[in-house]
Scaffold this motif. Structure first.
Motif, PDB file in Angstrom:
ATOM      1  N   TRP A 121      42.378  55.080  65.722  1.00 12.21           N
ATOM      2  CA  TRP A 121      43.428  55.749  66.494  1.00 12.21           C
ATOM      3  C   TRP A 121      44.760  55.845  65.748  1.00 12.21           C
ATOM      4  N   LEU A 123      47.769  56.973  63.627  1.00  8.83           N
ATOM      5  CA  LEU A 123      48.300  58.273  63.251  1.00  8.83           C
ATOM      6  C   LEU A 123      48.931  58.144  61.869  1.00  8.83           C
ATOM      7  N   ASP A 125      50.640  59.967  58.768  1.00  8.18           N
ATOM      8  CA  ASP A 125      51.351  61.199  58.422  1.00  8.18           C
ATOM      9  C   ASP A 125      50.668  61.878  57.236  1.00  8.18           C
TER      10      ASP A 125
END
Ligand SMILES: [Zn+2]
Ligand SMILES: [Zn+2]
Length: 142
Positions: A121, A123, A125
């Protein structure tokens, strides 16, 4: 924002200042960082030790990484805030946890390491350089 940068733990027993721009700023998703960061990555600014001044007592927990290097995580013994990280392979520099800095918003990470250990999960960049594990030397071991 240019140096100097200033930081403190949550209770204020430890304060620090950095007199120069960080060498780099990066996120680390290794398991040890996830534990101290509450489940996410740590965000770290590498600074030369002679440009870093600290006041107050810092406790260190150390462990041996797969590389054989001894990694230290420095925290306030009163409130538990993590402030610093060090690596036996890189004694002239250490990392400052970005969250303790008053100017943290001015210092964005440019790379992400240990993505192999990030949860699904997470995130990440896509604009940042990524390393599955520890980036190669010189001077880059966390
Ligand atoms: Zn504290
Ligand atoms: Zn890490």
């Amino acid at each position: 924002m240019p140096a100097p940068y200033h930081g403190r733990c949550n209770c204020g027993a430890v304060t620090l200042s950095i007199e120069a721009e960080p060498v780099w700023v990066r996120q680390c998703w290794c398991r040890q960082c996830q534990r101290i960061a509450g489940g996410s990555a740590t965000s770290n600014a590498l600074v030369m030790t002679d440009k870093l001044a600290t006041r107050g007592e810092i406790h260190w927990w150390e462990y041996e990484a797969q590389s054989g290097n001894v990694i230290g995580q420095g925290f306030c013994p009163n409130c538990g805030t993590h402030l610093l990280g060090r690596n036996s392979a890189r004694s002239i520099a250490c990392v400052v946890r970005l969250g303790v800095l008053d100017e943290a918003a001015e210092l964005a990470p440019t790379s992400i390491i240990w993505t192999d250990e990030a949860p699904a999960w997470a995130l990440l960049d896509p604009a940042l350089e990524r390393f599955a594990r520890q980036p190669p030397a010189p001077g880059t071991a966390t």
